[in-house]
Design a protein around this motif. Structure first.
Motif, mmCIF file in Angstrom:
data_model
loop_
_atom_site.group_PDB
_atom_site.id
_atom_site.type_symbol
_atom_site.label_atom_id
_atom_site.label_comp_id
_atom_site.label_asym_id
_atom_site.label_seq_id
_atom_site.Cartn_x
_atom_site.Cartn_y
_atom_site.Cartn_z
ATOM 1 N N THR A 89 6.764 76.652 39.013
ATOM 2 C CA THR A 89 6.559 75.449 40.108
ATOM 3 C C THR A 89 5.637 74.476 39.581
ATOM 4 O O THR A 89 5.817 73.242 39.380
ATOM 5 C CB THR A 89 6.215 75.784 41.373
ATOM 6 N N CYS A 92 7.234 72.561 36.446
ATOM 7 C CA CYS A 92 8.405 71.425 36.914
ATOM 8 C C CYS A 92 7.659 70.206 37.700
ATOM 9 O O CYS A 92 8.107 69.280 37.426
ATOM 10 C CB CYS A 92 9.351 72.115 38.255
ATOM 11 N N ILE A 140 16.821 72.911 35.127
ATOM 12 C CA ILE A 140 15.664 72.637 36.140
ATOM 13 C C ILE A 140 14.821 71.771 35.798
ATOM 14 O O ILE A 140 14.098 70.610 36.298
ATOM 15 C CB ILE A 140 15.335 74.054 36.556
ATOM 16 N N LEU A 141 14.191 71.854 34.340
ATOM 17 C CA LEU A 141 13.186 70.791 33.993
ATOM 18 C C LEU A 141 13.761 69.588 33.735
ATOM 19 O O LEU A 141 13.001 68.419 33.902
ATOM 20 C CB LEU A 141 12.547 71.628 32.430
ATOM 21 N N ALA A 144 13.699 67.893 36.865
ATOM 22 C CA ALA A 144 12.173 67.430 37.443
ATOM 23 C C ALA A 144 12.031 66.256 36.746
ATOM 24 O O ALA A 144 11.195 65.343 37.304
ATOM 25 C CB ALA A 144 11.330 68.613 36.914
ATOM 26 N N TRP A 276 12.670 80.680 38.770
ATOM 27 C CA TRP A 276 13.009 79.468 38.416
ATOM 28 C C TRP A 276 13.641 78.750 39.303
ATOM 29 O O TRP A 276 13.642 77.722 39.908
ATOM 30 C CB TRP A 276 13.846 79.302 37.014
ATOM 31 N N PHE A 280 12.636 75.623 41.505
ATOM 32 C CA PHE A 280 13.343 74.427 41.937
ATOM 33 C C PHE A 280 13.658 73.925 43.316
ATOM 34 O O PHE A 280 13.587 72.924 43.484
ATOM 35 C CB PHE A 280 14.815 74.740 40.994
ATOM 36 N N THR A 283 10.372 72.273 44.360
ATOM 37 C CA THR A 283 10.330 71.116 43.859
ATOM 38 C C THR A 283 11.226 69.960 44.406
ATOM 39 O O THR A 283 10.817 68.821 44.721
ATOM 40 C CB THR A 283 10.710 70.847 42.193
#
Length: 304
Positions: A89, A92, A140-141, A144, A276, A280, A283
């Motif tokens: 987290t 992210c 996922i990144l 972000a 992850w 996500f 985030t």
């Protein structure tokens, strides 16, 4: 335990990961599946308390060393842990901050363009990551980073009109997150089935209002930059203030449900890769919370 209202935690993959598989039952009078009958050793191994052929008996020092070794934890067995969720987290959120920082070093026009690109791209990747069976750290990144562009551009535009509103929104988001986490850890606030039903009804109502407001802004039916949020007033207070407080409350309760889902995943031994997914989900909720807070602050400042 309910997994919560966040669709990210309601996917088939995360639900399946947080549910223990059924244990096959052996017929009556036989040993359970995968186990040997009492008093018999597995094939190729010596009976309990005896040495196998050609093996030397263990010394007292070796036995003591085995006894002193710590038991394998969740991380050693490839299971999801709270520490793993916290680290991912943080990664992210770090990418979100990096994306937002990019918009601070470009012109206002380019920042506005990056905000649109971030909003559209972030929305697409949010859907992809939500419905993807297995979590993808790269996607996922990337989500972000795009959300960082969106939040950075939005913050720069609103902060230019209402100086200081960006910092206030950051402090407000962190404060709500901290208070929500403390209340959850203390057990004073939980995602009960009754609260879940109210949450779903309120979210659907809020989504309908947001959609109507967006269409009226696009068609020019309302001229205010916030649409119906500032066009309509109740007792002299813009409608957006009441809507904003409701949305912040919904986002805060969504955090409670996210914590509940993560706790369920850790306790049930979900695979480590789903940390992850948890990162996500958090985030997404924090981005939603920040947007609602900064919009509410801008409406309040515009009403001065």
């Amino acid at each position: 335990m309910a997994l919560g209202g966040n669709p990210i935690f309601n996917g088939k993959s995360f639900r399946g990961a947080t549910q223990a598989p059924p244990v096959p039952q052996a017929p009556y009078g036989q040993a359970p599946y995968g186990q040997q009958p009492y008093g018999q050793a597995p094939y190729g191994q010596a009976p309990y308390g005896q040495q196998g052929y050609g093996q030397q008996p263990m010394t007292d020092a070796q036995l003591q060393q085995m006894y002193n070794q710590p038991a394998a934890g969740p991380a050693d067995t490839g299971r999801m842990t709270f520490d793993a969720v916290i680290v991912k987290t943080a990664a992210c959120l770090g990418v979100v901050v990096a994306g937002a920082a990019v918009t601070m070093f470009v012109s206002m026009g380019l920042a506005s363009l990056l905000m649109i690109v971030g909003a559209l791209g972030g929305f697409v990747l949010a859907l992809v990551n939500t419905f993807k069976k297995q979590p993808s750290p790269a996607l996922i990144l990337a989500y972000a980073g795009l959300e960082g562009l969106f939040l950075g551009g939005l913050t720069r535009i609103l902060d230019a009109q209402f100086p200081g509103v960006g910092l206030q929104a950051v402090i407000g988001t962190l404060s709500v997150f901290a208070v929500t986490l403390v209340l959850f850890k203390s057990g004073k606030v939980r995602a009960t089935p009754k609260a879940m039903r109210f949450f779903m009804i309120a979210v659907i109502g809020y989504a309908v209002f947001a959609l109507i407001n967006m269409v009226m802004m696009w068609t020019g039916a309302v001229q205010s930059p916030f649409g119906l949020r500032t066009e309509i007033e109740i007792f002299g207070i813009p409608l957006g203030v009441f809507i904003g407080l409701l949305a912040i409350g919904l986002a805060a309760f969504s955090l409670i449900m996210d914590f509940t889902s993560i706790e369920a995943g850790v306790r049930s031994g979900a695979p480590q890769r789903f940390s992850w997914t948890a990162a996500f989900g958090l985030t997404v909720t924090l981005v939603w919370l920040y947007v609602e807070i900064i919009r509410l602050l801008a409406i309040l400042r515009g009403d001065d």
